[in-house]
Design an enzyme around this catalytic site. Structure first.
Site, PDB file in Angstrom:
ATOM      1  N   HIS A 133      -1.105 -16.766  38.544  1.00 18.30           N
ATOM      2  CA  HIS A 133       0.243 -16.405  38.995  1.00 18.30           C
ATOM      3  C   HIS A 133       0.384 -14.892  39.087  1.00 18.30           C
ATOM      4  O   HIS A 133      -0.101 -14.162  38.214  1.00 18.30           O
ATOM      5  CB  HIS A 133       1.285 -16.962  38.027  1.00 18.30           C
ATOM      6  CG  HIS A 133       2.677 -16.972  38.583  1.00 18.30           C
ATOM      7  ND1 HIS A 133       3.062 -17.822  39.602  1.00 18.30           N
ATOM      8  CD2 HIS A 133       3.770 -16.237  38.268  1.00 18.30           C
ATOM      9  CE1 HIS A 133       4.341 -17.613  39.885  1.00 18.30           C
ATOM     10  NE2 HIS A 133       4.786 -16.648  39.090  1.00 18.30           N
ATOM     11  N   CYS A 136      36.488 -18.610  31.423  1.00 23.71           N
ATOM     12  CA  CYS A 136      36.505 -19.568  30.324  1.00 23.71           C
ATOM     13  C   CYS A 136      35.341 -20.555  30.480  1.00 23.71           C
ATOM     14  O   CYS A 136      34.619 -20.530  31.468  1.00 23.71           O
ATOM     15  CB  CYS A 136      37.826 -20.337  30.313  1.00 23.71           C
ATOM     16  SG  CYS A 136      39.310 -19.304  30.392  1.00 23.71           S
ATOM     17  N   LYS A 158      10.962 -27.059  40.440  1.00 21.10           N
ATOM     18  CA  LYS A 158      11.256 -27.090  39.004  1.00 21.10           C
ATOM     19  C   LYS A 158      12.722 -26.698  38.776  1.00 21.10           C
ATOM     20  O   LYS A 158      13.427 -26.299  39.704  1.00 21.10           O
ATOM     21  CB  LYS A 158      10.328 -26.134  38.248  1.00 21.10           C
ATOM     22  CG  LYS A 158      10.454 -24.679  38.678  1.00 21.10           C
ATOM     23  CD  LYS A 158       9.480 -23.796  37.949  1.00 21.10           C
ATOM     24  CE  LYS A 158       9.641 -22.336  38.407  1.00 21.10           C
ATOM     25  NZ  LYS A 158       8.800 -21.419  37.648  1.00 21.10           N
ATOM     26  N   TYR A 191      41.553 -15.306  27.675  1.00 19.09           N
ATOM     27  CA  TYR A 191      41.148 -14.934  26.315  1.00 19.09           C
ATOM     28  C   TYR A 191      41.042 -13.416  26.178  1.00 19.09           C
ATOM     29  O   TYR A 191      40.523 -12.729  27.056  1.00 19.09           O
ATOM     30  CB  TYR A 191      39.788 -15.545  25.984  1.00 19.09           C
ATOM     31  CG  TYR A 191      39.812 -17.043  25.785  1.00 19.09           C
ATOM     32  CD1 TYR A 191      40.516 -17.624  24.735  1.00 19.09           C
ATOM     33  CD2 TYR A 191      39.094 -17.876  26.637  1.00 19.09           C
ATOM     34  CE1 TYR A 191      40.525 -18.993  24.544  1.00 19.09           C
ATOM     35  CE2 TYR A 191      39.092 -19.259  26.453  1.00 19.09           C
ATOM     36  CZ  TYR A 191      39.809 -19.807  25.412  1.00 19.09           C
ATOM     37  OH  TYR A 191      39.799 -21.160  25.229  1.00 19.09           O
TER      38      TYR A 191
END
Length: 354
Positions: free
Chosen positions: A145, A293, A16, A246
Site C-alpha cells: 500500500h 447536538c 470497506k 448546549y
C-alpha cells in the site's frame, strides 16, 4: 478510472466501511453493473454481509485475519492477506478440512508501516518459501500500500514502487509464483501509471473525492456521490438576546428565525464543525446556530426568503449555485473527506438515486 488503465489491468473496487458510508451492497451492485468483478473490504464481518447479500465476486479481506477465523475465510471463499507462515498455515489447514484451496496475498511493507513483511526481514525469504509450499494455500500475488501517492512530491511513492518491484523479482527468483501484483490505491492510479501492474484498488475516487487537496496534471473530474439532506421539523422566531443550544454558544444579536433539523453528531455531523457549519436552504447559505447536538441541530434561517417547516435542507451536496463538500467539512474540523462520508453512513436512511 477504467480509461486510465491498460486492458490487462483490472479494478478491485474497495467497499470497506460499508462502502465509505454509502452502503456496501448498493456500491457493489453499481460496480458489478460496470464490469468490476473483484471487491475489497476490511473485515470478515463486512465480507460476510456482502456474501449474505448475494455477491459471489472475488472478495479480499484487506486487513489481517487472525488464525482462529481461518474456517470462516474458507467457508465464505474470501481471499486473505497474510504476512506470517503460521497464519498462512492456518488457512491451509482449514482449507484441507473443507476440501478447498485458499487463495491469498503475501503482504509486503514497502513503506506504509502498517502490515506486511519488511523487505529486510531476515526471515522473510524462508517464510515466503514455506507459504509457497503449503498444500491448501495458494499465493495469489504480492500486496502492498502506498503512503504518499496523494502528494505532489512523488519521491517516496516511487521509492515504494521500487522496493515493491525489487522484492517481487527477488521472490520470483526464489521460484515463488506471484501471478498478481497490487500496489495502487486511488492516488496511485492517478499519479503512478507505472505501478498499475495487474490490479489496482480504487477507494475514495469511487465515491467522487480526490485522495487529498493536492491535484495532479490530467486528473479526471470527479463528482461526489453522496448528498446529505434533512427537513426542517420546527421553526421558531426568537428575540434578540435569546440563546440556542448546549452551552449557550449562540446568542441572537437580533430577532432571528431558527430552524431545527433532526440530525446531529450521532448521524455523522461532527460536533467540532459547529462554529463554522453552514447548510443550504432554498438555495441560500445559512449558518448553524449553536452546538450540534447528538440527534438534532439548529440553523439560523433569518435570511432565507419564504422558509417553511418541511423545507429540505442540504448539509452535504449542492442546492442552487452553492455546494458544501466533505472536503469543506473536513477542513473545518481538522480531518479528511474519508472520515466525513464514512461517518454519515452510521444511521441515516439512504435513498439511492439512479
Amino acid at each position: 478510472i477504467q480509461s486510465r488503465l491498460a486492458s490487462s489491468t483490472r479494478i478491485r473496487g474497495i467497499i470497506k466501511a460499508d462502502g465509505y458510508g454509502h452502503g456496501a451492497a448498493a456500491r457493489a451492485k453499481v460496480l458489478q453493473e460496470n464490469g468490476v468483478r473483484a471487491f475489497g473490504v476490511a473485515t470478515l464481518r463486512e465480507g460476510i454481509a456482502l456474501r449474505e447479500a448475494g455477491f459471489e465476486e472475488e472478495l479480499v479481506i484487506l486487513g489481517l485475519t487472525p488464525d482462529h477465523y481461518a474456517e470462516a475465510i474458507v467457508e465464505y471463499n474470501f481471499i486473505p492477506v497474510t504476512c506470517s507462515a503460521k497464519n498462512a498455515a492456518a488457512f491451509s489447514e482449514a482449507g484441507e478440512r473443507q476440501r478447498k484451496v485458499v487463495s491469498g496475498y503475501l503482504a509486503l511493507d514497502s513503506g506504509m508501516g502498517r502490515i506486511g513483511y519488511l523487505p529486510e526481514d531476515p526471515g522473510f525469504p524462508a517464510d515466503a518459501e514455506k507459504i509457497s509450499r503449503l498444500s491448501h494455500f495458494q499465493l495469489k500475488g504480492l500486496f502492498s500500500h502506498l503512503a504518499t501517492a496523494d502528494e505532489c512530491d512523488l519521491t517516496y511513492a516511487r521509492q515504494q514502487e521500487a522496493v515493491f518491484s525489487t522484492v517481487y523479482h527477488r521472490l520470483r527468483q526464489q521460484g515463488i509464483s506471484l501471478p498478481e501484483r497490487t500496489l495502487c490505491n486511488s492516488a496511485g492510479i492517478f499519479a503512478l501509471p507505472s505501478a498499475h501492474f495487474e490490479t489496482v484498488r480504487p477507494g475514495i475516487a469511487l465515491y467522487g473525492y480526490y485522495p487529498s487537496g493536492e491535484r495532479f496534471p490530467h486528473q479526471p473530474e470527479l463528482r461526489p456521490v453522496m448528498s446529505v439532506k434533512a427537513r426542517i421539523v420546527h421553526l421558531k422566531r426568537i428575540a434578540a438576546g435569546c440563546s440556542v443550544g448546549y452551552g449557550r454558544r449562540f446568542t441572537a444579536g437580533r430577532e432571528s428565525l431558527i430552524a431545527t433539523l433532526p440530525l446531529g453528531y450521532a448521524d455523522g455531523l461532527p460536533r467540532p464543525y459547529s462554529p463554522a457549519a453552514q447548510v443550504l436552504v432554498r438555495g441560500v447559505r445559512a449558518p448553524l446556530a449553536g452546538t450540534i447536538c447528538m440527534d438534532q441541530c439548529m440553523a439560523d434561517v433569518t435570511e432565507v426568503p419564504g422558509v417553511s417547516p418541511g423545507d429540505i435542507v442540504t448539509l452535504l451536496g449542492s442546492d442552487g449555485s452553492h455546494t458544501i463538500s466533505a472536503d469543506d467539512i473536513g477542513r473545518a474540523t481538522g480531518t479528511i473527506s474519508y472520515e466525513i462520508i464514512c461517518a454519515f453512513g452510521q444511521r441515516l436512511p439512504r435513498v439511492l438515486v439512479p
